[in-house]
Design a protein around this motif. Structure first.
Motif, PDB file in Angstrom:
ATOM      1  N   TYR A 129       0.823  -1.205   0.000  1.00  0.00           N
ATOM      2  CA  TYR A 129       0.000   0.000   0.000  1.00  0.00           C
ATOM      3  C   TYR A 129       0.857   1.255   0.000  1.00  0.00           C
ATOM      4  O   TYR A 129       0.581   2.226  -0.703  1.00  0.00           O
ATOM      5  CB  TYR A 129      -0.938  -0.017   1.215  1.00  0.00           C
ATOM      6  N   PHE A 163      -7.026   7.678  -5.426  1.00  0.00           N
ATOM      7  CA  PHE A 163      -6.900   7.770  -3.964  1.00  0.00           C
ATOM      8  C   PHE A 163      -8.088   7.082  -3.301  1.00  0.00           C
ATOM      9  O   PHE A 163      -7.922   6.320  -2.338  1.00  0.00           O
ATOM     10  CB  PHE A 163      -6.806   9.240  -3.564  1.00  0.00           C
ATOM     11  N   LEU A 164      -9.254   7.323  -3.841  1.00  0.00           N
ATOM     12  CA  LEU A 164     -10.444   6.662  -3.297  1.00  0.00           C
ATOM     13  C   LEU A 164     -10.299   5.153  -3.416  1.00  0.00           C
ATOM     14  O   LEU A 164     -10.530   4.409  -2.463  1.00  0.00           O
ATOM     15  CB  LEU A 164     -11.699   7.138  -4.031  1.00  0.00           C
ATOM     16  N   LEU A 167      -7.853   3.795  -0.906  1.00  0.00           N
ATOM     17  CA  LEU A 167      -8.354   3.773   0.470  1.00  0.00           C
ATOM     18  C   LEU A 167      -9.311   2.597   0.691  1.00  0.00           C
ATOM     19  O   LEU A 167      -9.281   1.954   1.740  1.00  0.00           O
ATOM     20  CB  LEU A 167      -9.065   5.084   0.799  1.00  0.00           C
ATOM     21  N   LEU A 168     -10.139   2.329  -0.315  1.00  0.00           N
ATOM     22  CA  LEU A 168     -11.026   1.176  -0.187  1.00  0.00           C
ATOM     23  C   LEU A 168     -10.207  -0.099  -0.057  1.00  0.00           C
ATOM     24  O   LEU A 168     -10.507  -0.983   0.749  1.00  0.00           O
ATOM     25  CB  LEU A 168     -11.963   1.091  -1.399  1.00  0.00           C
ATOM     26  N   LEU A 170      -7.317  -0.260   1.207  1.00  0.00           N
ATOM     27  CA  LEU A 170      -6.729  -0.256   2.549  1.00  0.00           C
ATOM     28  C   LEU A 170      -7.699  -0.855   3.562  1.00  0.00           C
ATOM     29  O   LEU A 170      -7.302  -1.654   4.420  1.00  0.00           O
ATOM     30  CB  LEU A 170      -6.346   1.172   2.938  1.00  0.00           C
ATOM     31  N   VAL A 171      -8.974  -0.472   3.444  1.00  0.00           N
ATOM     32  CA  VAL A 171      -9.960  -1.047   4.371  1.00  0.00           C
ATOM     33  C   VAL A 171      -9.975  -2.565   4.228  1.00  0.00           C
ATOM     34  O   VAL A 171      -9.965  -3.304   5.217  1.00  0.00           O
ATOM     35  CB  VAL A 171     -11.356  -0.459   4.108  1.00  0.00           C
ATOM     36  N   ILE A 174      -6.895  -4.028   5.834  1.00  0.00           N
ATOM     37  CA  ILE A 174      -6.953  -3.998   7.299  1.00  0.00           C
ATOM     38  C   ILE A 174      -7.896  -5.084   7.801  1.00  0.00           C
ATOM     39  O   ILE A 174      -7.630  -5.742   8.792  1.00  0.00           O
ATOM     40  CB  ILE A 174      -7.418  -2.608   7.800  1.00  0.00           C
ATOM     41  N   TYR A 175      -8.989  -5.269   7.061  1.00  0.00           N
ATOM     42  CA  TYR A 175      -9.935  -6.300   7.504  1.00  0.00           C
ATOM     43  C   TYR A 175      -9.276  -7.667   7.490  1.00  0.00           C
ATOM     44  O   TYR A 175      -9.387  -8.436   8.447  1.00  0.00           O
ATOM     45  CB  TYR A 175     -11.184  -6.294   6.614  1.00  0.00           C
ATOM     46  N   TRP A 177      -6.163  -8.280   7.668  1.00  0.00           N
ATOM     47  CA  TRP A 177      -5.156  -8.266   8.733  1.00  0.00           C
ATOM     48  C   TRP A 177      -5.811  -8.571  10.081  1.00  0.00           C
ATOM     49  O   TRP A 177      -5.241  -9.295  10.905  1.00  0.00           O
ATOM     50  CB  TRP A 177      -4.466  -6.899   8.764  1.00  0.00           C
ATOM     51  N   TRP A 200     -17.540  -9.504  -0.329  1.00  0.00           N
ATOM     52  CA  TRP A 200     -17.500  -8.030  -0.327  1.00  0.00           C
ATOM     53  C   TRP A 200     -16.075  -7.496  -0.289  1.00  0.00           C
ATOM     54  O   TRP A 200     -15.801  -6.410  -0.801  1.00  0.00           O
ATOM     55  CB  TRP A 200     -18.404  -7.433   0.755  1.00  0.00           C
ATOM     56  N   LEU A 204     -13.992  -4.395  -2.637  1.00  0.00           N
ATOM     57  CA  LEU A 204     -13.122  -3.334  -2.119  1.00  0.00           C
ATOM     58  C   LEU A 204     -11.792  -3.336  -2.858  1.00  0.00           C
ATOM     59  O   LEU A 204     -11.261  -2.289  -3.247  1.00  0.00           O
ATOM     60  CB  LEU A 204     -12.873  -3.547  -0.624  1.00  0.00           C
TER      61      LEU A 204
ATOM     62  N   PRO B 370       0.326   8.059   2.758  1.00  0.00           N
ATOM     63  CA  PRO B 370       1.347   7.266   3.433  1.00  0.00           C
ATOM     64  C   PRO B 370       2.700   7.972   3.506  1.00  0.00           C
ATOM     65  O   PRO B 370       2.958   8.887   2.734  1.00  0.00           O
ATOM     66  CB  PRO B 370       1.459   6.028   2.564  1.00  0.00           C
ATOM     67  N   PHE B 379      -4.837   5.289   9.766  1.00  0.00           N
ATOM     68  CA  PHE B 379      -4.700   3.837   9.695  1.00  0.00           C
ATOM     69  C   PHE B 379      -5.105   3.199  11.013  1.00  0.00           C
ATOM     70  O   PHE B 379      -5.873   2.241  11.050  1.00  0.00           O
ATOM     71  CB  PHE B 379      -3.256   3.494   9.352  1.00  0.00           C
ATOM     72  N   LEU B 382      -8.883   3.370  11.550  1.00  0.00           N
ATOM     73  CA  LEU B 382      -9.598   2.363  10.770  1.00  0.00           C
ATOM     74  C   LEU B 382      -9.389   0.987  11.377  1.00  0.00           C
ATOM     75  O   LEU B 382     -10.320   0.185  11.504  1.00  0.00           O
ATOM     76  CB  LEU B 382      -9.105   2.378   9.317  1.00  0.00           C
ATOM     77  N   LYS B 383      -8.139   0.750  11.774  1.00  0.00           N
ATOM     78  CA  LYS B 383      -7.794  -0.536  12.369  1.00  0.00           C
ATOM     79  C   LYS B 383      -8.621  -0.768  13.637  1.00  0.00           C
ATOM     80  O   LYS B 383      -9.222  -1.842  13.818  1.00  0.00           O
ATOM     81  CB  LYS B 383      -6.301  -0.489  12.688  1.00  0.00           C
ATOM     82  N   VAL B 386     -12.155  -1.508  12.694  1.00  0.00           N
ATOM     83  CA  VAL B 386     -12.349  -2.843  12.113  1.00  0.00           C
ATOM     84  C   VAL B 386     -12.284  -3.898  13.211  1.00  0.00           C
ATOM     85  O   VAL B 386     -13.036  -4.870  13.191  1.00  0.00           O
ATOM     86  CB  VAL B 386     -11.274  -3.109  11.030  1.00  0.00           C
ATOM     87  N   VAL B 395     -16.633   2.267   8.411  1.00  0.00           N
ATOM     88  CA  VAL B 395     -15.247   2.386   7.968  1.00  0.00           C
ATOM     89  C   VAL B 395     -15.205   2.767   6.489  1.00  0.00           C
ATOM     90  O   VAL B 395     -14.426   3.637   6.075  1.00  0.00           O
ATOM     91  CB  VAL B 395     -14.513   1.060   8.220  1.00  0.00           C
ATOM     92  N   VAL B 399     -13.595   6.195   4.713  1.00  0.00           N
ATOM     93  CA  VAL B 399     -12.549   6.348   3.702  1.00  0.00           C
ATOM     94  C   VAL B 399     -13.055   7.108   2.484  1.00  0.00           C
ATOM     95  O   VAL B 399     -12.294   7.846   1.854  1.00  0.00           O
ATOM     96  CB  VAL B 399     -11.907   5.011   3.276  1.00  0.00           C
ATOM     97  N   ALA B 403     -11.263  10.470   1.087  1.00  0.00           N
ATOM     98  CA  ALA B 403     -10.930  10.782  -0.303  1.00  0.00           C
ATOM     99  C   ALA B 403     -11.445  12.170  -0.668  1.00  0.00           C
ATOM    100  O   ALA B 403     -10.787  12.930  -1.378  1.00  0.00           O
ATOM    101  CB  ALA B 403     -11.513   9.726  -1.235  1.00  0.00           C
TER     102      ALA B 403
END
Lengths: 489, 459
Positions: A129, A163-164, A167-168, A170-171, A174-175, A177, A200, A204, B370, B379, B382-383, B386, B395, B399, B403
């Motif tokens: 990322y 960028f949008l 970011l999606l 990234l979500v 993270i999920y 993760w 889903w 993303l 970043p 980050f 969001l973390k 989540v 979430v 985001v 944007a």
């Protein structure tokens, strides 16, 4: 170590470029840096059988479960090679274009190179990322500062779009993760996500990659941005940056979310074939050569996306080869467009004509590149497109393989129509007042185009080493993505 | 504890310097030295050295979380003094008093971030806001500044009343102010309506102080009307402190009732992000845009309260640091401009390359790109969200809003770099430039290695 150098050399030399005041110094230095990177990439290919040289890992952001982990597998190595070969070519081809604040221009170019190679090599989702964004920011500044008249608005659209998307993504990352506890790619592959989650998460991530490639209907930023950017940046965008999206699909999306890809796979495939036909028809209507090439790129990338979701070995190998080939071919196209624009001051096909009489060498090079663009046998694109189409036709994961293959093949034919139309309008026919004074290309332009034509023919005539190189990786990607296998387990 | 006593003493010292010292440069030096001293003694306490041995455990608790936040707040204030101290002279002639007020606010910040009794929370909030009313109106001849002060005072005292009411209800049901002795869940898993009502009143008043929608209406006018230097302080350190109080209150005190308030806070997050971002998009003045963007950023910080887990605590510290540093950096440059509109920034990169570069880095951090601290803050938020495993749409909504925020932050960058215009800035002194470069360096270094900051939470 080689993998690390591939990122560090452009990064550090790029930062150094900002300090250079003289235009020639910045230009020569960045070409030198690009060539050094290229040499390192060749070394990387040479030691490809010894993977210990191509991986690097160190502690970084431990409390986030992330580490600085890079590795050049077959796809990463090949795309790094594409990046490394493209930058010297871009610098030489645009050698005589002068820029305001050249140190910033070349510095940002090299930074974007570092970001791109980082994306191709990253084996940690957070690192991926980071590089994904690092590649975007310099390009944003390059386009906005040195682009055409409408550059600010157009580039901004491009920026907000991507960028949008990121970011999606990234979500989504993270999920995943939150389920695995680490950003390591191996852990991501082994994540045990339920089918609903995969479905889903698929969207993303797919949206981020689709915007980058771009896939219909996320493509609207692309023609304007290509048109308004300075040609050197357009080359980076279309030859290399597009591959970030395809790589994202192959390395991150497909193996990470096999069930999601299996269930949702027909949606991107459908979008891709719509995009192929749509972009081809619009390309046919264009008068501006830059826009034509931009739309043709959407069609080509659409085919790659389609092939990725067919999940067959031949298609996967085809996509990998085609990523390289498409980069080389479109680079050649842009160089020709740039030369013509520099010589005649216009990119409008209606104002050009008969260039072949005045610049025969340019015409010969262009025709080879154009034939490669329409995937004629013996050119590199034929290998990729043939493999991809046959893969789509034999796909076991979709019920519409035949339909997709037929429509995509139609796109190839349309590609021939608009490419040859451009060749005819620009190079053939009678000369007019504008093209009357034309001269042939200089030595260094010939050299650059010769390298590209050489690459086209080598891959086109003897692709076996490349296919061998991709074979193992294709198998492992498909193995991770194999839903039927997963269900049995 | 070290910093608490010293900050109150230093506040008084600064008041006397106003009488005894005539030269502004000396006053500024004393203030900077005082703030640096506060930072050092607080750091000593973080590392285990206590200068004073009073037993305050009945109503305050200094743990590594609160001490680290105080360290961040003091450090940001120090940088604020360095970069904007000069600008304060232009506000009015009571130069030393402004510093004195800020030292008192610091005292309040320390109380709010380490309260254990609800009374201390109330005291802290009041000690923060009363000097702020004065600072907001410190440009006495400016009608907008007066308006800002009055508006802030009226709205602020109203919300203070609500807060007291909430505390009273909680006290009525619990019989104590000590948060450790409170027990909200009675036998059978029921809670009394008195407690719920008290909690909601506290939620509303804290939301007001932190300018969370729909309690944000005072924010744009107050931020826009106040002298720019003080806006920069109000919108950063103070707001972050309120959030620390907020998260302590809801994580430690009302944690057991999270199922009751979580949805409320989720709705507030949506409203705050939406209103803040959408309105910021349409602003023509950079200062007003920053005011609305600070509402939007508050929406992101509210994620920490919403999640109330370990990642949220760490994240709030990072977010507070990243947001405060970047906003102080941007405001320092805004205060140097004669024209606050976006057009006023046209061509700044040509005339003031360094100021433009530092502003760009700060804006990139605010936008969450970043390699900056701002990204890590987002980050972590969001973390944390989540990890709660609920409301994932929240979430995704956040985001999308992030944007959108890139849009208005990048408008400033575009104006500075890609457009041409006359030089509208006063220029900066060498000290201010060094400080700005330091701010940017910290943003990037912590953005790469957040452990440098967060490790102090545990070691």
């Amino acid at each position: 170590m080689i993998a690390l150098l591939l990122i560090l050399v452009p990064l550090l030399s790029g930062l150094a470029t900002f300090l250079m005041k003289k235009e020639d110094a910045a230009r020569t230095w960045s070409l030198f840096a690009a060539i050094v990177t290229f040499v390192i990439a060749i070394l990387g290919v040479a030691v490809f059988n010894k993977p210990e040289h191509l991986a690097f890992q160190t502690e970084w952001m431990g409390n986030l479960g992330s580490s600085f982990s890079i590795k050049a597998d077959a796809m990463g190595m090949m795309l790094s090679m594409l990046t490394a070969i493209s930058f010297p070519i871009i610098f030489v081809a645009t050698w005589s274009t002068s820029y305001k604040k050249p140190n910033n221009f070349f510095g940002l170019m090299l930074l974007s190179q570092a970001g791109l190679i980082g994306v191709f090599l990253a084996m940690d989702a957070l690192l991926f990322y980071f590089f994904w964004e690092l590649a975007l920011i310099p390009v944003y500044f390059l386009c906005s500062q040195w682009g055409g008249e409408k550059r600010i608005a157009v580039t901004f659209k491009f920026f907000v779009y991507t960028f949008l998307g990121s970011l999606l993504m990234l979500v989504g990352l993270i999920y995943i993760w939150s389920k695995t506890g680490s950003f390591d790619i191996a852990g991501f592959y082994a994540s045990d996500l339920s089918i609903k989650e995969q479905t889903w998460l698929f969207w993303l991530l797919f949206v981020a990659f689709a915007i980058k490639m771009p896939i219909f209907p996320f493509h609207t930023w692309q023609p304007d941005t290509y048109e308004q950017s300075p040609t050197a940046v357009t080359m980076v965008l279309s030859a290399i940056m597009v591959k970030m999206g395809v790589l994202g699909l192959l390395r991150w999306l497909l193996p990470m979310l096999p069930a999601g890809s299996y269930i949702m796979g027909d949606n991107p495939s459908t979008l891709a074939v719509i995009g192929i036909i749509y972009a081809s028809i619009i390309a046919f209507k264009q008068d501006d050569m830059k826009r034509l090439v931009a739309y043709s790129s959407i069609a080509h990338v659409g085919l790659m996306c389609l092939a990725v979701f067919s999940e067959t070995k031949s298609a996967t190998q085809g996509v990998m080869i085609q990523m390289f080939s498409h980069g080389i071919n479109i680079l050649g196209m842009w160089i020709v467009v740039e030369i013509i624009e520099r010589k005649f001051g216009t990119r409008k096909m209606s104002e050009l004509g008969g260039v072949a009489q005045k610049a025969p060498a340019l015409a010969i090079f262009f025709f080879v590149i154009a034939l490669a663009n329409i995937a004629l046998p013996l050119t590199n694109a034929f290998i990729g497109e043939f493999l991809m189409l046959s893969g789509v036709l034999n796909s076991k994961v979709t019920a519409f393989g035949v339909v997709y293959a037929v429509i995509a093949a139609l796109g190839v034919i349309l590609g021939a129509v608009y490419t040859l139309r451009m060749a005819r309008k620009v190079f053939l026919g009678k000369t007019n007042e504008l093209t009357e004074k034309g001269t042939d290309i200089t030595f260094h332009e010939k050299a650059v185009l010769a390298i590209i034509v050489g690459a086209i023919l080598i891959v086109g005539i003897y692709p076996q080493p490349f296919l061998d190189m991709m074979s193992g990786l294709s198998d492992s990607i498909l193995k991770s993505a194999d839903v039927i296998h997963l269900l049995k387990k | 504890m070290n910093a608490l006593l010293l900050s109150a003493i230093l506040g008084v010292v600064m008041m006397f310097t106003g009488i005894l010292v005539k030269k502004n440069a000396t006053i500024k030096t004393i203030a900077i030295a005082g703030m640096a001293l506060l930072f050092v003694v607080n750091w000593m306490e973080l590392k285990g050295t206590r200068l004073f041995n009073f037993d305050v455990s009945g109503f305050m608790s200094f743990n590594s979380f609160s001490l680290l936040f105080i360290a961040i707040a003091l450090f940001c204030t120090l940088l604020f003094f360095l970069v904007s101290g000069g600008e304060m002279q232009k506000v009015g002639k009571y130069y030393a008093d402004y510093f004195a007020l800020i030292f008192f606010i610091t005292c309040g910040i320390i109380l709010v971030s380490s309260f254990k009794s609800l009374l201390i929370l109330f005291l802290g909030i009041e000690i923060i806001t009363i000097p702020l009313y004065i600072l907001a109106g410190s440009d006495k001849k400016n009608l907008k500044s007066n308006e800002a002060s009055l508006k802030y005072l009226l709205m602020g005292s109203f919300s203070t009343g609500i807060m007291l009411m909430g505390i009273a209800l909680i006290y009525g049901s619990q019989g104590t102010f000590d948060v450790d002795k409170m027990n909200f869940v009675m036998e059978g898993g029921k809670t009394s309506n008195l407690q719920i009502a008290g909690m909601m009143l506290l939620l509303f008043s804290m939301a007001f102080k932190a300018s969370i929608a729909p309690f944000h209406f005072w924010t744009p006018d107050v931020y826009d009307g106040s002298p720019t230097v003080f806006t920069s302080y109000m919108a950063t350190v103070v707001k972050a402190a309120v959030f620390i109080g907020f998260i302590r209150l809801f994580e430690n005190v009302f944690g057991a009732l999270s199922s009751t308030w979580q949805l409320w806070i989720a709705v507030m997050i949506v409203a705050t992000l939406f209103i803040g971002n959408i309105t910021a998009t349409f602003q023509q003045s950079v200062k007003r845009m920053l005011a609305y963007s600070s509402i939007a950023q508050a929406g992101f910080m509210l994620f920490a309260v919403y999640a109330s887990n370990e990642a949220a605590n760490e994240g709030l510290l990072l977010y507070a640091a990243g947001y405060s540093l970047a906003t102080i950096g941007v405001f320092a440059v805004v205060a140097k401009m004669t024209d606050y509109s976006f057009e006023g920034f046209n061509g700044l990169a040509k005339h003031q390359p360094l100021l433009a570069l530092t502003t760009t880095i700060c804006l990139l951090s605010l936008a969450g790109i970043p390699l900056t601290l701002g990204f890590l803050g987002k980050f972590y938020m969001l973390k944390a969200a989540v990890l709660t495993g609920k409301y994932l749409w929240l979430v995704i909504f956040a985001v999308v809003m992030a944007a959108i925020s890139a849009y208005y932050y990048f408008r400033v960058i575009q104006a500075m770099y890609f457009k041409d215009g006359p030089d509208n800035s006063f220029g900066a002194t060498a000290l201010e430039k060094y400080t700005l470069v330091a701010i940017c360096a910290i943003i990037i270094i912590l953005g790469l290695f957040p452990g440098l900051l967060l490790n102090h939470l545990y070691f």
